[in-house]
Every structure is written in C-alpha cells, then in structure tokens.
Design a protein around this motif. Structure first.
Motif, mmCIF file in Angstrom:
data_model
loop_
_atom_site.group_PDB
_atom_site.id
_atom_site.type_symbol
_atom_site.label_atom_id
_atom_site.label_comp_id
_atom_site.label_asym_id
_atom_site.label_seq_id
_atom_site.Cartn_x
_atom_site.Cartn_y
_atom_site.Cartn_z
ATOM 1 N N ARG A 172 0.962 -1.193 -0.018
ATOM 2 C CA ARG A 172 0.186 0.121 0.069
ATOM 3 C C ARG A 172 0.924 0.979 0.068
ATOM 4 O O ARG A 172 1.911 1.368 0.549
ATOM 5 C CB ARG A 172 -0.984 0.025 1.229
ATOM 6 C CG ARG A 172 -1.827 -1.219 1.237
ATOM 7 C CD ARG A 172 -2.994 -0.987 2.431
ATOM 8 N NE ARG A 172 -3.983 -0.042 1.930
ATOM 9 C CZ ARG A 172 -4.955 -0.083 2.665
ATOM 10 N NH1 ARG A 172 -5.290 -0.706 3.707
ATOM 11 N NH2 ARG A 172 -5.846 0.571 1.748
ATOM 12 N N THR A 173 0.399 2.286 -0.715
ATOM 13 C CA THR A 173 1.161 3.335 -0.703
ATOM 14 C C THR A 173 0.291 4.654 -0.263
ATOM 15 O O THR A 173 -0.843 4.383 -0.296
ATOM 16 C CB THR A 173 1.633 3.916 -2.267
ATOM 17 O OG1 THR A 173 0.372 3.877 -2.968
ATOM 18 C CG2 THR A 173 2.512 2.681 -2.958
ATOM 19 N N CYS A 184 -1.121 -1.209 -3.984
ATOM 20 C CA CYS A 184 -0.292 -1.433 -5.358
ATOM 21 C C CYS A 184 0.309 -2.437 -5.385
ATOM 22 O O CYS A 184 0.539 -3.251 -4.487
ATOM 23 C CB CYS A 184 0.727 0.102 -5.172
ATOM 24 S SG CYS A 184 -0.161 1.630 -5.673
ATOM 25 N N LEU A 225 6.958 -1.245 -9.898
ATOM 26 C CA LEU A 225 5.574 -0.911 -9.742
ATOM 27 C C LEU A 225 5.022 -1.405 -10.925
ATOM 28 O O LEU A 225 5.228 -1.226 -12.350
ATOM 29 C CB LEU A 225 5.394 0.706 -9.444
ATOM 30 C CG LEU A 225 3.850 1.074 -9.438
ATOM 31 C CD1 LEU A 225 3.172 0.384 -8.243
ATOM 32 C CD2 LEU A 225 3.906 2.208 -9.561
ATOM 33 N N GLU A 229 -0.150 3.769 -10.067
ATOM 34 C CA GLU A 229 -0.210 4.000 -8.528
ATOM 35 C C GLU A 229 -1.350 4.157 -7.995
ATOM 36 O O GLU A 229 -1.852 3.944 -6.996
ATOM 37 C CB GLU A 229 0.921 5.057 -8.507
ATOM 38 C CG GLU A 229 1.266 5.335 -6.763
ATOM 39 C CD GLU A 229 2.091 6.252 -6.718
ATOM 40 O OE1 GLU A 229 2.153 6.760 -5.521
ATOM 41 O OE2 GLU A 229 2.991 6.667 -7.453
#
Length: 387
Positions: A172-173, A184, A225, A229
């Motif tokens: 998690r961002t 994410c 990634l 995002e």
C-alpha cells in the motif's frame, strides 16, 4: 454466454485429459513424497501451450482467456495431477501484468510465464489482515533521492516462493492528497536484499510449499511497480477474479477425480451378489455429488466468460459464487467417495484419504466461504455490513 461448450473447448478438454492420464495421481504423489516440484508435467504442459493459453499471443501466449486456462486446470485435477502454480503464475500474475504492466514488464515476464521457464508467486495475505485486503499493512514508500520504492511488511501462506523467480507483492502506498493508503502491486525478485522467506510447516501434503515472507526495507527500482499507482483496487481485483475462478477449477477437478474413483469402485465391489452401486444408499449420494459439481462448473464458466469479457464487477460476483459452490461440492464429493470405499477409502492404495485435507482447503483458500457470503449479502443483496 454459451451454455454448451464450443467444439474448441471440448477438444482442449480431451487433449488435456490425455496429458493428465499420462501422469496421473501416482506421479503427483511421488513428487509430493520426494519433495519435488512436478517438473516433467509442468514442462510438458508448457510445451503444449497449456500454461500460457490465457496470455496474449504477441507475448508468446495462446491468446485465449481464463475460460481456457480453467479447463486445463480442471482436467489435470480430474486426472489426479493438478498444478497449483497455474492458479498463481499465469492466472493471477500473468493476467495482472498483461492488463496493467509496462511494455518492459510484459516482454520480460509474459513469454517466460507462457512457456513455463519462469514462475511468479503472489503475496497478499498477511498475519493480521487475513481475508480483509483493505487492512493490508505492507507499505511502500518512495526514496526521494533515487525514486526507488522501499517495501516493508509481512505475508503468509504464499505458495511456491522457493521455485518462483519473483513474487507479485500487494503493498500500500500513501495518497499524497488524502493520506489514505491504497493498494499497489510490485514485482519483487526472489534474491532481492531484505526479502526473506520462511517455510511454514503444513499438515497438508502438497508439491508446492507454503511460506511466510518478511520484507525489511526491500529496495526496488521505480519499474517494479505494476500499473498505475492511482489505480488501486481495480488492478488488485483484476488478479483476484482469476484466482477465485481457478480455485474453483482446482476444486471441481479434485471432486471429479474422487467421484470417478468412487463410481469405479461402486461398479466393481460386490456384496450380497450385486455391486454396491446398485443400492440407492450408495448411488444417490454419488449422483448428488455429480450434480453439485456440474452446477459449480456452470457458475465457474459464467465467471470465466465475464472475466474474459472485461466485466470485472460481474466477474467478481460470479467468481465468488463459483469458488463457494466448487469448494462445497468438492468437500462433499471427496467425503462421499471415501465413505463409498469404506476402509479402503483410507488406504494409501486407493489414494483418496489425502484428498480429505486437500478438499478442505477449497473452503478456505483463496478466500473463505464466510467472506464470500459477506460479499454476496452486501454486494448482491444490498444488506448492511456486519463489520
């Protein structure tokens, strides 16, 4: 959505069934007892194009979808030799990368996932979050100096990490605007510094081992990634729908295998001058098991068609229902198969006893039946949440 399978799908079933018959449960049991991955079956399935049948042709796949991949797993399961990593590597990880990955990620991973030369694990479950993906605490933050990502957290019950070249980790961002955490996905290579794995001692006998993962400030380049995002749950559930559908295929295949063994036994085992299958006390429960497996398959096929059509919301409902129905049908079929054989059902010779534990997993993983009932009661019926 077609109710009757196409000739192409019937032909695929027949071809995979022939491959499964070549190996069978004895092969898988030997792999489990020796602690080895079922390498020969995996490689042959890859050579025949079955492992990547759902992935795009331009990246070495078969150009099909989860409809076709679920057929492959179900038929291998019905032959007694299902490949659990099919649920994870091509279905979850392959689907997510094909839909949301960068061009570089697609070219690096999809051809290798398709031909079976590389596998990817999937890490989502956490010790304190369980089935609640909204409570994931594995966090990712940017290094302002380099632009790298730093991941910290823990995962449990991650299959096949020891053989997979990388793991697709759900972290998690923090949203800079709201401060809220959002999910994410990151590709973490197996030998990355700070990425530790510990085997979990399981009672379940399976070729694929289960692991706890510890991520201690794991440094990843910006290109690790997957996707946007800001996409959040959209990308996550694009992988979870195939997971549930493939979980259903795994359970249906196992149930069919057990039922086939029980029917063969009921035809041949003679007591009081007639086969035991002539007695309704034996025949009717087996018939009921067959009916429930067939109904579960229909829901699985609906879910797979919706998934392949890009209807993530519709597929979410159907995939959960399919996984629920398949898990229940599998447990009942295995239980009735063992009961039909009586004492023989618990012997190593007939190979059904080990399915009792394996079938129970189909009610628990990848999502418990209680969480599915929560989903249906809230999302489908519109009832208020209990939590």
């Amino acid at each position: 959505m077609p109710v009757i399978e196409s000739e192409e799908h019937k032909a695929l079933r027949a071809a995979v069934a022939a491959l499964g018959a070549k190996y069978g449960r004895g092969y898988l049991a030997h792999a489990v007892s020796s602690g080895h991955h079922p390498k020969e079956l995996w490689e042959e399935a890859a050579q025949l194009g079955y492992l990547g049948v759902n992935l795009p042709e331009e990246y070495g796949g078969g150009g099909g979808g989860i409809c076709e991949l679920s057929i492959v797993l179900e038929e291998l399961g019905a032959a007694g030799c299902p490949l659990l990593m099919m649920v994870v590597s091509p279905a979850i990880c392959g689907t997510v990368i094909a839909r949301f990955g960068t061009e570089e990620q697609k070219r690096e991973w999809l051809p290798a996932l398709s031909d079976g030369t590389r596998t990817m694990a999937f890490g989502i479950t956490e010790p304190d979050a369980g089935s609640n993906s909204h409570r994931i605490t594995t966090t990712a933050r940017r290094d302002p100096d380099t632009g790298d990502w730093l991941l910290t957290g823990r995962k449990v019950f991650v299959s096949g990490v020891d053989t997979a070249e990388a793991t697709l980790i759900v972290g998690r961002t923090e949203d800079a605007r709201t401060g809220n955490l959002k999910p994410c996905l990151f590709i973490v290579p197996r030998d990355t510094e700070g990425f530790q794995r510990n085997a979990i001692d399981m009672e379940l006998n399976a070729a694929e081992k289960q692991f706890e993962l510890v991520l201690d400030d794991v440094r990843l380049p910006a290109g690790a990634l997957v996707g946007d995002e800001d996409a959040g749950l959209l990308q996550l559930f694009a992988g979870l729908n195939p997971e549930r559908i493939m979980g259903a295929a795994f359970a249906i295949g196992m149930g069919r295998y057990a039922l086939t063994k029980a029917v063969e036994y009921a035809r041949e085992r003679t007591v009081w001058k007639v086969p035991i299958g002539a007695h309704q006390a034996i025949a009717h429960p087996l018939a009921q098991a067959h009916i429930e497996l067939e109904m579960a398959r229909l829901m699985m096929q609906k879910a797979a068609h919706l998934c392949d059509a890009g209807d993530d919301i519709g597929a979410g409902e159907a995939a959960n229902m399919a996984k629920y129905a398949a898990g229940e049908a599998c447990v009942k079929a295995v239980d009735q198969a063992v009961h039909t054989l009586g004492g023989n059902g618990l012997t190593r010779e007939y190979g059904l006893a080990s399915l009792i534990t394996a079938a129970r997993v189909s009610r628990i993983a990848p999502v418990s039946r209680e969480m599915i009932l929560n989903y249906v009661s809230h999302q489908t019926l519109g009832l208020p949440k209990s939590y």
